[in-house]
Write an enzyme that holds these catalytic residues in place. Structure first.
Site, PDB file in Angstrom:
ATOM      1  N   GLU A  84      52.746  11.393  36.539  1.00 41.79           N
ATOM      2  CA  GLU A  84      52.216  11.115  34.997  1.00 41.79           C
ATOM      3  C   GLU A  84      50.742  11.309  35.070  1.00 41.79           C
ATOM      4  O   GLU A  84      50.253  12.199  35.594  1.00 41.79           O
ATOM      5  CB  GLU A  84      52.567   9.407  34.676  1.00 41.79           C
ATOM      6  CG  GLU A  84      51.564   8.625  35.765  1.00 41.79           C
ATOM      7  CD  GLU A  84      51.832   7.027  35.539  1.00 41.79           C
ATOM      8  OE1 GLU A  84      52.855   6.615  34.559  1.00 41.79           O
ATOM      9  OE2 GLU A  84      51.274   6.276  36.272  1.00 41.79           O
ATOM     10  N   ASP A  90      43.243   4.156  31.831  1.00 44.02           N
ATOM     11  CA  ASP A  90      43.652   5.469  31.417  1.00 44.02           C
ATOM     12  C   ASP A  90      42.437   6.232  30.382  1.00 44.02           C
ATOM     13  O   ASP A  90      42.672   6.487  29.487  1.00 44.02           O
ATOM     14  CB  ASP A  90      44.875   5.285  30.477  1.00 44.02           C
ATOM     15  CG  ASP A  90      46.075   4.285  31.257  1.00 44.02           C
ATOM     16  OD1 ASP A  90      46.081   4.616  32.296  1.00 44.02           O
ATOM     17  OD2 ASP A  90      46.758   3.883  30.356  1.00 44.02           O
TER      18      ASP A  90
END
Ligand code: FUB
Length: 350
Positions: A251, A44
């Site tokens: 997301e 991420d």
């Protein structure tokens, strides 16, 4: 494609050696870039340039020994390490623990994808973690250094929920926070700012769940408004249905500006492309334009897009080192625009 089919589909590629077998065939494919670090697992990546240096704010994946499930319990991360480097391709430094779950007073479990911002001599780290009631909230922590240590506020940001904060500095000096993630990220449980524990995912013919945005106050620690839905629309201005899996939001929101336009990018439906959509202001609507990054090895796809010394880069992750969904490694590759402002789609493997 269901969760389990998707896992099976991608886990076939989960061979840590490179090049690796793809989709059970004997054909070998080669990743276009290598992990930035291999001594810890990282995911991420939210990249920023502060004072001319590159900082990457990733999740710090660990083997917590928790069985994999649809809610992502196996992503049980406990701290953050910030990576830095002087230039793309240069030495990458791990600056040690920047924030630990034990130092967040309201924290329960699962430190997921963070982001960072800088204003007036202070660095802000924004992070999602479940509170003690097991509800994801977004917290903020501050430091006078981009690599921490960061000190967390005693409460989560009021009005925040779900996961994957991205904090964007607009050209007018205002900051906006984008957030949200479906399934384990709990966005399906939130309607009009209220949490409904019994809420379910949308049906295929219903309008897709939208990501959220809120303008930050000048203190950088509070929302100046109730979070708003972000409309991602097709060329005719229609929002997507739940069944539009290759286009709708899932997301991993990111926002960047290019030539005066606002590019909202995100991981899609249950197809896990990184898509992008373009708008004329930070709130949208954003019109779907295409794919930035095709699905990567592993189940998740998450990214950031940053300009560094006149070139644009995509930071992303895959599971090249471990072959396991929850043990990822961050990477970077150059991103190119076409003359009309569209982004050239990146395939992570040749
Ligand atoms: O790292 C945990 C979660 O996986 C992130 O919050 C999502 O974006 C996905 O990458």
């Amino acid at each position: 494609m269901t969760y389990f089919k998707f896992i099976a589909f991608l886990s076939i590629t989960a061979i840590c050696a490179s090049p690796f077998l793809v989709f059970g065939q004997s054909k070998k494919i080669t990743p276009i870039s290598q992990p930035l670090v291999s001594h810890i697992y990282t995911a991420d990546p939210s990249a920023h340039v502060f004072n001319g240096k590159i900082y990457i704010y990733p999740s710090h994946d660990i083997e917590a020994g928790i069985k994999e499930n649809d809610l992502g319990d196996h992503f049980d991360m406990r701290d953050y390490h910030i990576l830095s480097m002087d230039s793309i391709g240069g030495k990458v430094t791990d600056n040690g623990v920047a924030l630990d779950k034990k130092d967040i007073p309201w924290a329960g479990r699962q430190l997921w994808a963070p982001d960072a911002a800088y204003k007036n001599g202070v660095y802000y780290l924004y992070f999602p973690i479940k509170d003690k009631q097991d509800i994801f909230r977004i917290g903020v922590a501050t430091s006078n250094s981009p690599v921490g240590p960061f000190k967390a506020e005693t409460e989560p940001i009021k009005g925040s929920y779900s996961i994957d904060p991205c904090v964007f500095k607009n050209s007018d000096g205002n900051y906006y926070i984008y957030f949200g993630g479906i399934w384990g990220g709990q966005l399906q449980n939130w309607t009009n700012g209220s949490y409904d524990v019994s809420a379910t995912l949308r049906k295929p013919n219903e309008e897709a769940i939208m990501p959220r945005v809120a303008k930050l106050n000048s203190d950088m620690k509070t929302f100046s408004e109730e979070a708003r839905n972000i409309k991602i629309v097709d060329a005719q201005g229609n929002t997507f249905l739940e069944s539009n899996n290759d286009k709708r939001f899932f997301e991993a929101a990111w926002m960047h500006q290019f030539k005066g336009k606002y590019y909202f990018s995100y991981s899609s439906g249950d197809t896990h492309n990184i898509n992008y959509a373009i708008g004329n202001n930070p709130y949208g609507p954003f019109t779907y334009k295409g794919i930035v990054l095709k699905p990567v090895q592993g189940w998740t796809n998450h990214h950031s897009i940053v300009e560094i010394k006149g070139k644009w880069y995509l930071f992303y992750h895959d599971t090249q080192i471990s072959g396991k969904t929850h043990l990822r490694n961050v990477k970077v590759t150059e991103l190119k625009y076409n003359a009309d402002g569209s982004i050239q789609t990146i395939e992570a493997y040749k």
